[in-house]
Design a protein around this motif. Structure first.
Motif, mmCIF file in Angstrom:
data_model
loop_
_atom_site.group_PDB
_atom_site.id
_atom_site.type_symbol
_atom_site.label_atom_id
_atom_site.label_comp_id
_atom_site.label_asym_id
_atom_site.label_seq_id
_atom_site.Cartn_x
_atom_site.Cartn_y
_atom_site.Cartn_z
ATOM 1 N N TYR A 148 0.881 5.770 -1.038
ATOM 2 C CA TYR A 148 1.339 5.148 -2.280
ATOM 3 C C TYR A 148 0.311 5.343 -3.390
ATOM 4 O O TYR A 148 -0.885 5.438 -3.143
ATOM 5 C CB TYR A 148 1.591 3.655 -2.079
ATOM 6 N N ASN A 149 0.819 5.387 -4.620
ATOM 7 C CA ASN A 149 -0.041 5.525 -5.788
ATOM 8 C C ASN A 149 0.461 4.578 -6.865
ATOM 9 O O ASN A 149 1.658 4.563 -7.180
ATOM 10 C CB ASN A 149 -0.027 6.965 -6.306
ATOM 11 N N VAL A 150 -0.443 3.779 -7.411
ATOM 12 C CA VAL A 150 -0.069 2.822 -8.451
ATOM 13 C C VAL A 150 0.623 3.514 -9.618
ATOM 14 O O VAL A 150 1.536 2.959 -10.238
ATOM 15 C CB VAL A 150 -1.320 2.046 -8.932
ATOM 16 N N ALA A 151 0.214 4.754 -9.912
ATOM 17 C CA ALA A 151 0.794 5.483 -11.048
ATOM 18 C C ALA A 151 2.304 5.656 -10.915
ATOM 19 O O ALA A 151 3.014 5.726 -11.925
ATOM 20 C CB ALA A 151 0.123 6.852 -11.175
ATOM 21 N N ASP A 152 2.817 5.710 -9.698
ATOM 22 C CA ASP A 152 4.245 5.924 -9.492
ATOM 23 C C ASP A 152 5.079 4.695 -9.863
ATOM 24 O O ASP A 152 6.298 4.809 -10.051
ATOM 25 C CB ASP A 152 4.515 6.296 -8.029
ATOM 26 N N TYR A 153 4.444 3.545 -9.966
ATOM 27 C CA TYR A 153 5.180 2.300 -10.232
ATOM 28 C C TYR A 153 4.721 1.606 -11.512
ATOM 29 O O TYR A 153 5.378 0.677 -11.975
ATOM 30 C CB TYR A 153 5.013 1.331 -9.058
ATOM 31 N N TYR A 154 3.620 2.061 -12.087
ATOM 32 C CA TYR A 154 3.081 1.411 -13.273
ATOM 33 C C TYR A 154 3.998 1.596 -14.474
ATOM 34 O O TYR A 154 4.491 2.698 -14.739
ATOM 35 C CB TYR A 154 1.693 1.969 -13.597
ATOM 36 N N LYS A 155 4.227 0.505 -15.209
ATOM 37 C CA LYS A 155 5.057 0.536 -16.410
ATOM 38 C C LYS A 155 4.213 0.123 -17.613
ATOM 39 O O LYS A 155 3.716 -1.000 -17.668
ATOM 40 C CB LYS A 155 6.252 -0.415 -16.280
ATOM 41 N N SER A 486 11.301 -0.865 -9.090
ATOM 42 C CA SER A 486 10.023 -1.414 -9.547
ATOM 43 C C SER A 486 9.140 -1.730 -8.344
ATOM 44 O O SER A 486 9.602 -1.821 -7.202
ATOM 45 C CB SER A 486 10.246 -2.689 -10.362
ATOM 46 N N ALA A 487 7.852 -1.916 -8.607
ATOM 47 C CA ALA A 487 6.936 -2.264 -7.527
ATOM 48 C C ALA A 487 7.363 -3.566 -6.857
ATOM 49 O O ALA A 487 7.216 -3.734 -5.645
ATOM 50 C CB ALA A 487 5.512 -2.391 -8.067
ATOM 51 N N GLN A 488 7.924 -4.477 -7.648
ATOM 52 C CA GLN A 488 8.315 -5.776 -7.107
ATOM 53 C C GLN A 488 9.546 -5.708 -6.204
ATOM 54 O O GLN A 488 9.858 -6.666 -5.507
ATOM 55 C CB GLN A 488 8.561 -6.764 -8.248
ATOM 56 N N SER A 489 10.255 -4.580 -6.215
ATOM 57 C CA SER A 489 11.429 -4.418 -5.358
ATOM 58 C C SER A 489 11.077 -3.860 -3.988
ATOM 59 O O SER A 489 11.937 -3.767 -3.111
ATOM 60 C CB SER A 489 12.456 -3.503 -6.031
ATOM 61 N N LEU A 490 9.797 -3.478 -3.803
ATOM 62 C CA LEU A 490 9.378 -2.923 -2.515
ATOM 63 C C LEU A 490 9.359 -4.006 -1.447
ATOM 64 O O LEU A 490 9.092 -5.168 -1.729
ATOM 65 C CB LEU A 490 7.976 -2.318 -2.636
ATOM 66 N N PRO A 491 9.625 -3.643 -0.198
ATOM 67 C CA PRO A 491 9.447 -4.599 0.909
ATOM 68 C C PRO A 491 7.993 -5.064 0.941
ATOM 69 O O PRO A 491 7.086 -4.328 0.532
ATOM 70 C CB PRO A 491 9.804 -3.774 2.157
ATOM 71 N N PRO A 492 7.741 -6.274 1.435
ATOM 72 C CA PRO A 492 6.383 -6.845 1.393
ATOM 73 C C PRO A 492 5.303 -5.949 1.988
ATOM 74 O O PRO A 492 4.216 -5.835 1.424
ATOM 75 C CB PRO A 492 6.536 -8.144 2.196
ATOM 76 N N ASP A 493 5.595 -5.293 3.114
ATOM 77 C CA ASP A 493 4.556 -4.473 3.730
ATOM 78 C C ASP A 493 4.236 -3.241 2.889
ATOM 79 O O ASP A 493 3.080 -2.840 2.763
ATOM 80 C CB ASP A 493 4.954 -4.071 5.155
ATOM 81 N N GLN A 494 5.270 -2.655 2.272
ATOM 82 C CA GLN A 494 5.042 -1.496 1.422
ATOM 83 C C GLN A 494 4.335 -1.894 0.123
ATOM 84 O O GLN A 494 3.488 -1.155 -0.393
ATOM 85 C CB GLN A 494 6.371 -0.797 1.114
ATOM 86 N N TYR A 495 4.693 -3.060 -0.409
ATOM 87 C CA TYR A 495 4.036 -3.542 -1.624
ATOM 88 C C TYR A 495 2.551 -3.788 -1.353
ATOM 89 O O TYR A 495 1.690 -3.427 -2.172
ATOM 90 C CB TYR A 495 4.714 -4.829 -2.089
#
Length: 518
Positions: A148-155, A486-495
């Protein structure tokens, strides 16, 4: 000549071997003492916390005596002990030589050497292992290989409507944990006065079970996560980038490639001000604020320049919360008067410090509990409650949003209080209260969000509407549902994996780049 060379080589090897042994002793002692000290004062921390916080402590208003203790026990004591061992062995060798005791006459000399080698290796391995565990080196290494990379979900925050913008006051409570309000666990509800000043019946709201973000847990992480919407990972800024700024922001570019609350509000015409009792340069806080739209910051030096008597300061951190709130009243009076006169809204943020352990008991605080910590928390909250009531009496709440929240959960280091109540408590969360004048009173805030979601929440509390209600990795708490993808829609473990991710390319840009347009 041929006979001298092997002897010289052997002597050189003996000298290098001896030097290596003492270097290993020094390294083992340093890492072991550092690990013990960190565990005692801060508990288990992360590499990011170590690099962005511990490297920038201040002897005045930023840790005080802890700095000198660290310099002595970690910087000086291992050297003294190592030199002491070297001197002892040197004089013991000379004594035996003077007495004519040959190595062959010593009783089983190989036993002594073997024991010495084992002890040195045990010290080296034990010290480095303890230090690596304490600062989470293993987690740091694993995060580098995260998919995972924060850049992929950052708004990047995009304001689509500012017709309802209003003033904003944000109060960060040092170690403000909601759990301390449980009078079944503690001697009393430490937040009672603040709860009474912010009742739901008058329109105050709260995020049910506001979570500390995974990997957070210290003040600068709390500030940057709620103001910028991303985990604080200063260490990544130095990886693979020779021109990157230092991790404490000393180059003046503290996460300068990100738009944060002060940046967005500044572009919307707000005046941004920050008040804190401690040294502003601690952990690069002044660099962060100054680089993100805050044009006014008052800290320890300012309060001293204003003539505050020394009794109002604690030597390790700074000005008492009672006096900070007194100055905050003067500040909001001036800001509100200017806003009414010029039409320029304001954003006033502040950070308390009385509840930072080891707690300091000021004259204004009446200790009525067995634990001093409980009483000090209650006294600090009374000061904040008094400030809320002051805003209410002056009518400022008619046009000013207020967000009150802890900067992180209460620390659980070896030297801190309440291990029995908190160590295995599954319901720990951050205290928070939200006031928004007008039409948002009827909406309920989305529960169990973490600190990253407070970034867009602060902006929308100020009356700005964001595209998809997103900013950073967060989604505004005023929005009941989160956008798909969005990042907040990810399952808890993936987030959790996303937040742990090193995301080197993202943080290199965050620390060295320029702010994107919003």
């Amino acid at each position: 000549m041929s006979g001298r060379t092997p002897r010289a080589l052997k002597r050189a090897c003996v000298i290098l071997g001896t030097v290596l042994v003492y270097v290993l002793i020094w390294a083992g002692l340093t890492t072991l003492i550092a690990a013990i000290g960190i565990r005692h004062f801060w508990g288990r921390i992360s590499v990011s916390q170590m690099l962005t916080n511990l490297v920038s402590v201040q002897t005045d208003g930023g840790g005080g005596s802890l700095v000198w203790m660290g310099l002595f026990f970690v910087g000086i004591l291992p050297i003294v002990i190592t030199l002491g061992i070297a001197v002892f062995r040197y004089y013991r060798h000379r004594r035996r030589k003077r007495l004519g005791i040959a190595p062959s006459q010593q009783r089983a000399p190989w036993i002594g050497r073997s024991v010495s080698v084992v002890m040195v290796m045990a010290l080296t391995i034990g010290g480095t292992s303890a230090f690596a565990t304490t600062v989470g080196v293993g987690d740091f290494i694993r995060s580098a290989s995260s998919p995972y990379n924060v850049a992929d979900y950052y708004k990047n925050p995009q304001v689509i409507d500012n017709a309802n913008k209003r003033n904003l006051v944000t109060i960060y409570l040092e170690s403000g944990e909601q759990t301390l309000a449980d009078d079944q666990l503690f001697e009393k509800d430490a937040f009672k006065s603040l709860e009474d000043a912010t009742p739901e019946s008058e329109g105050w709201q709260s995020v049910d079970s506001l979570q500390q973000y995974n990997g957070g847990g210290w003040t600068m992480a709390g500030l940057t996560s709620t103001q910028c919407g991303v985990p604080l990972k200063g260490a990544s800024s130095a990886i693979g980038s020779a021109g990157s700024s230092s991790d404490d922001g000393s180059s003046g570019n503290y996460l300068g490639g990100l738009n944060c609350v002060g940046d967005v509000l500044g572009k919307q015409g707000y005046k941004n001000a920050f008040l804190g009792g401690a040294n502003g340069s601690f952990a690069g806080k002044d660099k962060f604020l100054g680089g993100h739209g805050y044009t006014e910051e008052k800290d320890l030096d300012d309060w001293r320049a204003m003539g505050e008597p020394e009794k109002n300061f604690r030597s390790d951190w700074g000005l008492s919360d009672q006096r900070l709130m007194s100055h905050a009243k003067d500040e909001i009076d001036q800001l509100h008067a200017d806003a009414e006169k010029t039409g320029q809204p304001f954003n006033l943020s502040m950070l308390t410090l009385d509840t930072h352990e080891p707690v300091h008991i000021y004259d204004y605080c009446n200790v009525d509990t067995k634990s001093d910590v409980t009483s000090v928390f209650a006294c600090s909250m009374e000061q904040v409650a008094g400030y809320v009531n002051y805003m209410k009496e002056k009518g400022y709440l008619d046009d000013t949003a207020v967000v009150i929240m802890g900067d992180h959960l209460k620390h659980m280091s070896a030297g801190d209080a309440f291990h029995e109540e908190l160590d295995n408590n599954p319901n720990r969360s951050i205290f928070n209260r939200v006031w928004v004048p007008g039409d948002k009173k009827s909406t309920s805030l989305r529960p169990r969000i973490d600190q990253l979601n407070m970034f867009p929440t602060l902006l929308e509390a100020a009356g700005l509407e964001l595209k998809d209600h997103e900013a950073g990795l967060g989604v505004s708490a005023f929005e009941e549902t989160v956008p798909e993808g969005s990042a907040q829609s990810l399952p808890p473990d993936q987030y959790a994996t996303l937040l742990d991710s090193l995301s080197s390319s993202f943080y290199n840009r965050a620390w060295t780049g320029t702010k994107p347009e919003n």
